[in-house]
Design a protein around this motif. Structure first.
Motif, PDB file in Angstrom:
ATOM      1  N   LEU A  73     -50.478 -24.458 -47.111  1.00 20.93           N
ATOM      2  CA  LEU A  73     -49.940 -24.903 -45.834  1.00 20.93           C
ATOM      3  C   LEU A  73     -48.569 -24.280 -45.581  1.00 20.93           C
ATOM      4  N   LEU A  74     -47.695 -24.348 -46.587  1.00 24.23           N
ATOM      5  CA  LEU A  74     -46.345 -23.825 -46.437  1.00 24.23           C
ATOM      6  C   LEU A  74     -46.345 -22.308 -46.262  1.00 24.23           C
ATOM      7  N   GLU A  75     -47.309 -21.635 -46.861  1.00 24.57           N
ATOM      8  CA  GLU A  75     -47.411 -20.187 -46.706  1.00 24.57           C
ATOM      9  C   GLU A  75     -47.708 -19.798 -45.262  1.00 24.57           C
ATOM     10  N   GLN A  76     -48.396 -20.664 -44.552  1.00 21.86           N
ATOM     11  CA  GLN A  76     -48.767 -20.394 -43.165  1.00 21.86           C
ATOM     12  C   GLN A  76     -47.749 -20.957 -42.166  1.00 21.86           C
ATOM     13  N   SER A  77     -46.758 -21.685 -42.663  1.00 27.37           N
ATOM     14  CA  SER A  77     -45.837 -22.403 -41.783  1.00 27.37           C
ATOM     15  C   SER A  77     -44.697 -21.516 -41.297  1.00 27.37           C
ATOM     16  N   SER A  78     -43.952 -22.035 -40.344  1.00 22.32           N
ATOM     17  CA  SER A  78     -42.783 -21.349 -39.797  1.00 22.32           C
ATOM     18  C   SER A  78     -41.529 -22.147 -40.135  1.00 22.32           C
ATOM     19  N   PRO A  79     -40.391 -21.486 -40.297  1.00 15.99           N
ATOM     20  CA  PRO A  79     -39.154 -22.204 -40.632  1.00 15.99           C
ATOM     21  C   PRO A  79     -38.736 -23.156 -39.507  1.00 15.99           C
ATOM     22  N   SER A  80     -38.236 -24.315 -39.899  1.00 15.39           N
ATOM     23  CA  SER A  80     -37.747 -25.299 -38.922  1.00 15.39           C
ATOM     24  C   SER A  80     -36.570 -26.032 -39.542  1.00 15.39           C
ATOM     25  N   GLU A  81     -35.386 -25.770 -39.028  1.00 16.53           N
ATOM     26  CA  GLU A  81     -34.177 -26.367 -39.580  1.00 16.53           C
ATOM     27  C   GLU A  81     -33.472 -27.309 -38.605  1.00 16.53           C
ATOM     28  N   TYR A  82     -33.373 -26.885 -37.369  1.00 15.57           N
ATOM     29  CA  TYR A  82     -32.621 -27.670 -36.391  1.00 15.57           C
ATOM     30  C   TYR A  82     -33.351 -27.687 -35.047  1.00 15.57           C
ATOM     31  N   VAL A  83     -33.115 -28.745 -34.298  1.00 14.61           N
ATOM     32  CA  VAL A  83     -33.582 -28.809 -32.925  1.00 14.61           C
ATOM     33  C   VAL A  83     -32.441 -29.328 -32.060  1.00 14.61           C
ATOM     34  N   SER A  84     -32.220 -28.671 -30.949  1.00 17.92           N
ATOM     35  CA  SER A  84     -31.193 -29.129 -30.018  1.00 17.92           C
ATOM     36  C   SER A  84     -31.843 -29.411 -28.666  1.00 17.92           C
ATOM     37  N   PHE A  85     -31.417 -30.495 -28.058  1.00 17.56           N
ATOM     38  CA  PHE A  85     -31.924 -30.907 -26.751  1.00 17.56           C
ATOM     39  C   PHE A  85     -30.871 -30.578 -25.697  1.00 17.56           C
ATOM     40  N   TRP A  86     -31.327 -30.028 -24.576  1.00 13.30           N
ATOM     41  CA  TRP A  86     -30.423 -29.542 -23.538  1.00 13.30           C
ATOM     42  C   TRP A  86     -30.839 -30.044 -22.167  1.00 13.30           C
ATOM     43  N   GLU A  87     -29.859 -30.134 -21.293  1.00 11.44           N
ATOM     44  CA  GLU A  87     -30.135 -30.335 -19.875  1.00 11.44           C
ATOM     45  C   GLU A  87     -30.405 -28.985 -19.228  1.00 11.44           C
ATOM     46  N   ALA A  88     -30.956 -29.011 -18.034  1.00 10.84           N
ATOM     47  CA  ALA A  88     -31.289 -27.769 -17.342  1.00 10.84           C
ATOM     48  C   ALA A  88     -30.061 -26.910 -17.065  1.00 10.84           C
ATOM     49  N   ASN A  89     -28.888 -27.553 -16.964  1.00 11.28           N
ATOM     50  CA  ASN A  89     -27.647 -26.819 -16.702  1.00 11.28           C
ATOM     51  C   ASN A  89     -26.965 -26.361 -17.992  1.00 11.28           C
ATOM     52  N   ASP A  90     -27.705 -26.387 -19.102  1.00  3.60           N
ATOM     53  CA  ASP A  90     -27.230 -25.927 -20.410  1.00  3.60           C
ATOM     54  C   ASP A  90     -26.139 -26.803 -21.014  1.00  3.60           C
ATOM     55  N   GLN A  91     -26.140 -28.075 -20.649  1.00  9.35           N
ATOM     56  CA  GLN A  91     -25.270 -29.044 -21.304  1.00  9.35           C
ATOM     57  C   GLN A  91     -26.016 -29.636 -22.503  1.00  9.35           C
ATOM     58  N   LEU A  92     -25.402 -29.557 -23.681  1.00 13.30           N
ATOM     59  CA  LEU A  92     -26.047 -30.054 -24.893  1.00 13.30           C
ATOM     60  C   LEU A  92     -26.167 -31.580 -24.855  1.00 13.30           C
ATOM     61  N   ILE A  93     -27.350 -32.074 -25.253  1.00 14.01           N
ATOM     62  CA  ILE A  93     -27.570 -33.522 -25.341  1.00 14.01           C
ATOM     63  C   ILE A  93     -27.462 -33.981 -26.791  1.00 14.01           C
ATOM     64  N   GLN A  94     -28.207 -33.337 -27.670  1.00 13.56           N
ATOM     65  CA  GLN A  94     -28.190 -33.684 -29.094  1.00 13.56           C
ATOM     66  C   GLN A  94     -28.540 -32.464 -29.927  1.00 13.56           C
ATOM     67  N   HIS A  95     -27.956 -32.383 -31.112  1.00  7.86           N
ATOM     68  CA  HIS A  95     -28.292 -31.350 -32.096  1.00  7.86           C
ATOM     69  C   HIS A  95     -28.696 -32.082 -33.373  1.00  7.86           C
ATOM     70  N   ILE A  96     -29.910 -31.851 -33.825  1.00  3.61           N
ATOM     71  CA  ILE A  96     -30.488 -32.661 -34.906  1.00  3.61           C
ATOM     72  C   ILE A  96     -30.953 -31.771 -36.046  1.00  3.61           C
ATOM     73  N   SER A  97     -30.638 -32.180 -37.274  1.00  3.21           N
ATOM     74  CA  SER A  97     -31.118 -31.512 -38.474  1.00  3.21           C
ATOM     75  C   SER A  97     -32.438 -32.146 -38.902  1.00  3.21           C
ATOM     76  N   TYR A  98     -33.481 -31.321 -39.069  1.00  2.00           N
ATOM     77  CA  TYR A  98     -34.766 -31.853 -39.512  1.00  2.00           C
ATOM     78  C   TYR A  98     -34.661 -32.474 -40.902  1.00  2.00           C
ATOM     79  N   GLU A  99     -33.869 -31.868 -41.762  1.00  2.00           N
ATOM     80  CA  GLU A  99     -33.706 -32.414 -43.109  1.00  2.00           C
ATOM     81  C   GLU A  99     -33.076 -33.804 -43.057  1.00  2.00           C
ATOM     82  N   LYS A 100     -32.083 -33.955 -42.215  1.00  2.00           N
ATOM     83  CA  LYS A 100     -31.392 -35.234 -42.120  1.00  2.00           C
ATOM     84  C   LYS A 100     -32.260 -36.302 -41.478  1.00  2.00           C
TER      85      LYS A 100
END
Length: 390
Positions: free
Chosen positions: A63-90
């Motif tokens: 499964l891991l051999e076929q997977s893609s890296p995923s470390e962080y996800v950030s949520f944004w408004e349409a005007n490029d204002q950051l809402i949240q930045h989240i660590s997947y590990e955390k």
């Protein structure tokens, strides 16, 4: 007690069930309408108990051999204002770390594991069923007929067999168009760091999964039928994100022109009973929770394990096994389908006012609150994980 089990649908749910039931000693046949399987497919996130079950099946490494890296996800408004930045590990401290993989990649892992053990018949569907006292005679599109003690229907959201033999099942229209796929492109995004734009009636996710590859997913409010031509979908994609920054618009333009795109109308299956005599519904055919639940693949894998668990307990009484499976699954189905509705209302709000309310609360959320929003809803109880029905 060895049984003849036919599985109609060789997707994630069907192949997981095939592997588990074969291991119990049953004679398993899988049929699928496709001419062959490929590794193409939209991106999904295998989470929580889905990852644990894959580990139990001895397939985590593959499964891991076929997977893609995923470390962080950030949520944004349409005007490029950051809402949240989240660590997947955390955010995953209370559960299994999610695994980002294409649907085709996960399917490939399952198929490669069983293809030399279990008969998989391509270009084959169910034409009809005749129920006898002891077995069910299944007529196939190939003209053959098979005798089966149990028929597992794992044909996906628009299962024709479910529509014919489970008349009480209803499909709930989300009035949402899903558009997802991949684009080969050298880019400046950070691999493993994802961007999700939240907006009224739409959400756009950008997943840089390699230095020369980006996966894209978006949900767009859309009433009526699915666009009949790909150019309609491309035009809708372009029109929906007019006004976004130039990088986003250029990316979507390239995706529409050169990417591998999957387009589908989203819906959920409401099945008051997953069992009809010798027929049992599994995976999206019985309880599709939509991609907005975040748990479609995991729930398919869990359902397959649950069904195999009960069959293993009472192989001489398949009806009781299937009824126990139905009893276990119904509240779990309600939970994850409820999650999908809540996520749709939160992350794809239908008014600017609701968007502002959600953005404000999401931006102000503490780490504990983020965990409650992002991971607590995808967990099962210990009783559910051990398949307790009372």
């Amino acid at each position: 007690m060895k049984k003849n089990i036919l599985i109609s649908g060789g997707g994630i749910a069907g192949l997981t069930a095939a592997k588990l039931l074969y291991a119990q000693g049953h004679h398993v046949t899988v049929i699928d309408k496709a001419a062959c399987f490929s590794k193409a497919g939209f991106l999904l996130s295998l989470k929580s108990f889905g990852v644990s079950i894959i580990d139990e099946l001895g397939l985590r490494k593959k499964l891991l051999e076929q997977s893609s890296p995923s470390e962080y996800v950030s949520f944004w408004e349409a005007n490029d204002q950051l809402i949240q930045h989240i660590s997947y590990e955390k955010i995953s401290q209370n559960t299994e770390r999610s695994v980002l993989i294409s649907r085709g990649g996960l399917h490939h892992v399952l198929y490669e594991d069983i293809k030399n053990k279990i008969a998989v018949r391509f270009n084959t569907t169910i034409s009809g069923l005749v129920r006898n006292q002891e077995t069910t005679l299944v007529s196939l599109s190939s003209g053959e007929a098979l005798a089966a003690d149990l028929v597992i229907i794992a044909e996906g959201l628009r299962s024709p067999t479910r529509q014919q033999y489970f008349k009480d099942c209803k499909t709930e229209d989300f009035n949402m168009l899903y558009m997802g796929g991949k684009l080969t492109l050298r880019h400046d995004f950070t691999v493993g760091s994802f961007k999700i734009y939240i907006d009224v009636h739409k959400m756009l996710s950008i997943y840089p999964i390699a230095a020369d590859e980006i996966a894209i997913q978006c949900y767009i409010h859309h009433e009526g039928d699915l666009p009949v031509r790909s150019m309609n979908a491309a035009e809708l994609l372009k029109r929906s994100f007019t006004g976004y920054n130039k990088q986003v618009q250029d990316l979507l333009r390239r995706f529409a022109a050169d990417g591998l795109m999957f387009v589908d109308k989203m819906g959920m299956v409401n099945s008051p009973d997953l069992v009809n005599g010798p027929l049992v519904l599994l995976g999206d055919a019985g309880y599709c929770p939509t991609a907005l639940s975040g748990m479609g693949a995991s729930l398919s894998i869990y359902g397959a394990k649950a069904l195999a668990h009960f069959i293993g307990k009472t192989p001489e009484d398949l009806l009781s096994a299937c009824n126990n499976y139905n009893t276990l699954m119904q509240p779990i189905i309600q939970k994850f389908q409820g999650n999908a509705r809540k996520n749709a209302a939160s992350f794809i709000p239908d008014t600017a006012e609701r968007l502002d309310q959600f953005v404000g609360s999401f931006r102000a959320a503490s780490d504990t609150q983020l965990q409650q929003i992002m991971t607590d809803p995808i967990l099962l109880t210990q009783d559910q994980l051990s398949f307790a029905t009372t």
